[in-house]
Enzyme design. Structure first.
Site, short mmCIF file in Angstrom:
data_model
loop_
_atom_site.label_atom_id
_atom_site.label_comp_id
_atom_site.label_asym_id
_atom_site.label_seq_id
_atom_site.Cartn_x
_atom_site.Cartn_y
_atom_site.Cartn_z
N LYS A 122 0.81 -1.22 0.00
CA LYS A 122 0.00 0.00 0.00
C LYS A 122 0.84 1.26 0.00
O LYS A 122 0.47 2.25 -0.63
CB LYS A 122 -0.97 -0.03 1.18
CG LYS A 122 -2.16 -0.94 0.89
CD LYS A 122 -3.08 -1.08 2.05
CE LYS A 122 -4.18 -2.07 1.69
NZ LYS A 122 -4.81 -2.67 2.85
N LYS A 204 -3.57 -10.69 -8.85
CA LYS A 204 -4.90 -11.21 -8.55
C LYS A 204 -5.97 -10.22 -8.95
O LYS A 204 -5.68 -9.04 -9.15
CB LYS A 204 -5.00 -11.50 -7.05
CG LYS A 204 -4.80 -10.26 -6.19
CD LYS A 204 -4.86 -10.57 -4.71
CE LYS A 204 -4.62 -9.31 -3.91
NZ LYS A 204 -5.75 -8.74 -3.23
N LYS A 207 -10.31 -4.99 -6.32
CA LYS A 207 -11.38 -4.00 -6.44
C LYS A 207 -10.92 -2.73 -7.13
O LYS A 207 -11.65 -2.13 -7.87
CB LYS A 207 -11.91 -3.62 -5.05
CG LYS A 207 -12.81 -4.68 -4.45
CD LYS A 207 -13.59 -4.09 -3.29
CE LYS A 207 -13.59 -5.04 -2.11
NZ LYS A 207 -12.51 -4.82 -1.15
P1 TYM Z 1 -10.88 -7.17 0.90
O1 TYM Z 1 -11.99 -6.19 0.96
O2 TYM Z 1 -9.66 -6.81 0.14
O3 TYM Z 1 -11.40 -8.54 0.30
C1 TYM Z 1 -12.56 -9.18 0.81
C2 TYM Z 1 -12.36 -10.68 0.77
O4 TYM Z 1 -12.12 -11.12 -0.56
C3 TYM Z 1 -10.92 -11.90 -0.61
N1 TYM Z 1 -10.23 -11.65 -1.90
C4 TYM Z 1 -9.82 -12.62 -2.73
N2 TYM Z 1 -9.88 -13.96 -2.63
C5 TYM Z 1 -9.39 -14.67 -3.67
N3 TYM Z 1 -8.86 -14.11 -4.79
C6 TYM Z 1 -8.78 -12.77 -4.93
N4 TYM Z 1 -8.28 -12.25 -6.05
C7 TYM Z 1 -9.26 -11.95 -3.86
N5 TYM Z 1 -9.35 -10.61 -3.66
C8 TYM Z 1 -9.94 -10.45 -2.45
C9 TYM Z 1 -10.09 -11.40 0.55
O5 TYM Z 1 -9.15 -12.37 0.95
C10 TYM Z 1 -11.16 -11.15 1.59
O6 TYM Z 1 -11.50 -12.36 2.24
N6 TYM Z 1 -8.59 -6.78 5.30
C11 TYM Z 1 -9.75 -7.34 4.66
C12 TYM Z 1 -11.08 -6.86 5.22
C13 TYM Z 1 -11.29 -7.13 6.67
C14 TYM Z 1 -11.43 -8.42 7.28
C15 TYM Z 1 -11.64 -8.14 8.66
C16 TYM Z 1 -11.42 -9.72 6.79
C17 TYM Z 1 -11.38 -6.20 7.65
N7 TYM Z 1 -11.58 -6.81 8.86
C18 TYM Z 1 -11.83 -9.18 9.56
C19 TYM Z 1 -11.60 -10.76 7.71
C20 TYM Z 1 -11.79 -10.48 9.08
C21 TYM Z 1 -9.72 -6.91 3.20
O7 TYM Z 1 -9.12 -5.95 2.86
O8 TYM Z 1 -10.51 -7.64 2.38
#
Ligand code: TYM
Length: 341
Positions: A122, A204, A207
């Protein structure tokens, strides 16, 4: 002192996960996370939230925040999440999260935080806003999870390191103040955590980066076709049973997510016999993606247009999450020794 129960008395095991409202949900979010949420809601006590506080670390402009929060909620529900069965809520509505985050910050070491892969990524992408919230992002994530004393955390592969850090904080807390929290683990039905690759074979699906190589749950049919047809291929294998280059492996990987087994088998055979026509394979993949995404997109659009319903969902979710958070925080304050008045 409380035991590290990972169930409520007489209850089901506890699950927690979250998604940042920083853009449109994509296939990676679906297959890495939401697909598991939908299955887990039948057998676990689940807390799923929109991580709006986390989004402030990288997206300080909040003009689009409400729309994005509504979108994430709608897309989760359109994928099959039932707000009656789970607590579906907004992170910022649960103030106890911020209190726990503060206590955990005292158990998190700056040296470790600076080495976190997501932090390094980041700051590379956004060198003009290296804020302390970004550094302590994994601490807030740990607070989200252990606020419900959750054991299972359905996430994609990219979150593995954050889960490992959450376990460190749990162990430090339990060691210093007594056993309060179970160790949370990353969860996926199936053997391994998932990483859905981008269509260009570089990295990967995401968003906010790489948008033309990412398939969003909101993409229109023609856009899906266009993106899939642009996926990188080559002239095809020249010897039978050759290993596949990464970008071809990725196309097969995407096919495995949405296409029927016979279809995949046919293209595997064609590949091994060197008769594969990538144009045909991508056309098939595009149609299977359209078939998969269209109903979710249309359902999400309907849900999103009903703001009163979304407000109800958030209120109901916050009520359930607050109840669980308050119970945990009573144990936490007591364990730390902040119970002297
Ligand atoms: P975020 O918003 O980036 O992504 C949400 C979820 O989607 C999964 N993910 C993927 N899985 C497989 N392939 C991909 N290309 C891919 N891109 C995203 C992420 O692994 C995630 O499960 N830090 C977290 C948000 C968060 C969180 C939490 C998660 C905040 N508090 C507590 C679990 C528990 C995040 O940025 O996810």
């Amino acid at each position: 002192m409380a035991a590290t129960n990972d169930t409520r008395p007489g209850g089901r095991q506890l699950v927690m996960s979250g998604i940042r409202p920083t853009g449109f949900l994509h296939l990676g979010n679906y297959f890495g996370a939401v697909r598991n949420y939908v299955r887990m809601q039948e057998e676990f006590e689940c807390y799923f939230m929109v991580a709006d506080l986390h989004s402030l670390t990288t997206h300080p402009d909040t003009k689009e925040l409400k729309t994005n929060v509504h979108r994430v909620l709608s897309e989760n529900i359109a994928c099959g999440l039932d707000p009656e069965k789970v607590a579906l809520y907004c992170q910022s509505h649960i103030f106890e999260t911020s209190e726990l985050y503060l206590y955990l910050n005292m158990l998190a070491y700056v040296g470790e935080l600076e080495k976190t892969t997501t932090f390094k990524d980041k700051i590379r992408l956004n060198p003009e806003n290296i804020n302390a919230g970004l550094l302590t992002y994994p601490v807030l994530q740990a607070a989200d999870i252990i606020l419900h004393r959750a054991k299972y955390v359905p996430v994609g592969k990219d979150q593995e390191q954050h889960l490992e850090m959450a376990r460190n904080y749990v162990n430090r807390f339990n060691h210093r103040y007594g056993e309060v929290f179970p160790e949370p683990v990353a969860f996926n039905y199936g053997d391994e955590l998932i990483k859905v690759p981008s269509l260009d074979g570089a990295g990967k699906m995401s968003k906010s980066e790489n948008q033309l190589a990412t398939l969003y749950l909101s993409d229109e049919d023609e856009l899906i076709r266009k993106k899939v047809m642009k996926a990188k291929t080559d002239a095809g294998p020249t010897a039978p049973d050759s290993p596949k280059p990464d970008y071809i492996e990725n196309i097969f990987g995407l096919m495995k997510l949405v296409s029927d087994n016979e279809v995949i088998r046919k293209f595997e055979e064609d590949y091994n016999k060197c008769t594969i026509r990538y144009g045909d394979m991508k056309k098939q993949l595009a149609e299977d993606m359209v078939r998969f995404i269209t109903p979710i997109r249309e359902k999400a659009r309907d849900i999103r247009s009903n703001e009163a319903y979304l407000k109800e969902v958030m209120e109901m979710g916050a009520e359930k999450a607050r109840k669980s958070a308050r119970a945990t925080m009573t144990l936490v304050r007591e364990a730390i020794g902040l119970n002297y008045y």
